[in-house]
Design a protein around this motif. Structure first.
Motif, mmCIF file in Angstrom:
data_model
loop_
_atom_site.group_PDB
_atom_site.id
_atom_site.type_symbol
_atom_site.label_atom_id
_atom_site.label_comp_id
_atom_site.label_asym_id
_atom_site.label_seq_id
_atom_site.Cartn_x
_atom_site.Cartn_y
_atom_site.Cartn_z
ATOM 1 N N UNK A 68 0.838 -1.185 0.000
ATOM 2 C CA UNK A 68 0.000 0.000 0.000
ATOM 3 C C UNK A 68 0.874 1.236 0.000
ATOM 4 N N UNK A 69 0.311 2.335 0.481
ATOM 5 C CA UNK A 69 1.021 3.610 0.476
ATOM 6 C C UNK A 69 0.874 4.317 1.820
ATOM 7 N N UNK A 70 1.914 5.013 2.184
ATOM 8 C CA UNK A 70 1.867 5.959 3.292
ATOM 9 C C UNK A 70 1.692 7.335 2.677
ATOM 10 N N UNK A 71 0.543 7.949 2.884
ATOM 11 C CA UNK A 71 0.325 9.320 2.432
ATOM 12 C C UNK A 71 0.692 10.262 3.568
ATOM 13 N N UNK A 96 -1.903 8.951 6.260
ATOM 14 C CA UNK A 96 -3.008 8.026 6.008
ATOM 15 C C UNK A 96 -2.443 6.823 5.261
ATOM 16 N N UNK A 97 -2.724 5.636 5.772
ATOM 17 C CA UNK A 97 -2.284 4.400 5.129
ATOM 18 C C UNK A 97 -3.399 3.929 4.193
ATOM 19 N N UNK A 98 -3.102 3.823 2.897
ATOM 20 C CA UNK A 98 -4.134 3.504 1.914
ATOM 21 C C UNK A 98 -3.613 2.482 0.911
ATOM 22 N N UNK A 99 -4.563 1.827 0.222
ATOM 23 C CA UNK A 99 -4.178 0.872 -0.805
ATOM 24 C C UNK A 99 -3.651 1.598 -2.043
ATOM 25 N N UNK A 100 -4.351 2.659 -2.452
ATOM 26 C CA UNK A 100 -3.944 3.463 -3.596
ATOM 27 C C UNK A 100 -4.198 4.933 -3.272
#
Length: 213
Positions: A68-71, A96-100
Motif C-alpha cells: 500500500x502507500x503511506x500518504x 493516512x495508510x491507503x491501498x492506492x
C-alpha cells in the motif's frame, strides 16, 4: 548539496523560509520512508502537498506481502493551528495508510489538513471530525478519527519534526462508524483502541471494514 542535505536531515538548519522548511520535512520523510513514488502538489497559497510512499505493511520477519502507500502531508505545519492551547502540540502533519492514493482520498486528506485554519480549531490524538455523509466511496463510515503512529519509521518522523522550537505532531487518519463513535463518546477512547487490537485492525484503510461495535 550533500552538506545542505545533512543539515536538513539532522535538523541543524535554522532557516524559517517556507521552501527550506518544506525541504527539511521532505528530507526527514525520505530518511525513514525512501523517495516518494508520487507527490500531489497543491497550487493554493497555503500549499499542502501530499507525498505517497510505497510500503509493504507485512513485517520483514513474516511471509507474504500487503502493499500500500503511506500518504503524508507536507505544509500543514507551516502555521500553528489557531485553536491549540495548553500542552497541545500547535503544529501537525497528517498521515493516512491507503491501498492506492486516489484523487478522492488525496482530496479528503488535503481538506482535513486545511480544516483547522478554516474553523479556527486544532487536531490532536483522539480528535474526531464527523461528516453528514461518507467522505469516501465504498464505506458507510462518516467520522474521521486521529491517532498517532505506532509503526517505528513513522514514530521516528514524528520525533524528528520541529519548527521554530514547536514540536510537530504526526496524526494518522482513520474512518470509524456511528456505533464506534458512540462508544468513544460514552466510554472514552481506550475501549475502542482495545477493540482495534482484538479485531486485528488492518493498517491499510479498508472502506469495506465492518464496524467493531
Amino acid at each position: 548539496m550533500l552538506s545542505r542535505l545533512a543539515k536538513l536531515v539532522s535538523g541543524s538548519s535554522k532557516s524559517s523560509h517556507p521552501a527550506d522548511l518544506y525541504q527539511q520535512r521532505l528530507a526527514i520523510y525520505e530518511r525513514e520512508l525512501g523517495e516518494p513514488e508520487h507527490t500531489f502538489t497543491d497550487g493554493t497559497e497555503r500549499r499542502i502537498d501530499i507525498h505517497a510512499f510505497g510500503r509493504d505493511f507485512v513485517p520483514e520477519c513474516q511471509e507474504g506481502s500487503d502493499e500500500g502507500y503511506v500518504l503524508l502531508t507536507n505544509g500543514m505545519s507551516e502555521q500553528r493551528m489557531p485553536g491549540a492551547h495548553g500542552d497541545a502540540k500547535p503544529r501537525a502533519e497528517l498521515m493516512w495508510y491507503v491501498r492506492e492514493p486516489t484523487p478522492e482520498i488525496c482530496a479528503n486528506l488535503r481538506w482535513l489538513a486545511n480544516l483547522p485554519f478554516i474553523d479556527t480549531t486544532w487536531f490532536g490524538f483522539g480528535h474526531r471530525v464527523a461528516l453528514p455523509i461518507p467522505p469516501v466511496a465504498g464505506t458507510e463510515f462518516q467520522t474521521f478519527l486521529f491517532l498517532t503512529p505506532i509503526i517505528e519509521p513513522d514514530k521516528r518522523i514524528a520525533e524528528a519534526l520541529e519548527i521554530a522550537d514547536d514540536p510537530v505532531e504526526i496524526l494518522t487518519v482513520h474512518l470509524i462508524s456511528h456505533q464506534e463513535l458512540a462508544l468513544i463518546k460514552s466510554e472514552s477512547l481506550d475501549p475502542f483502541l482495545d477493540l482495534l487490537d482484538e479485531n486485528d485492525y488492518p493498517p491499510i484503510f479498508d472502506p469495506a471494514r465492518r464496524s467493531y461495535v
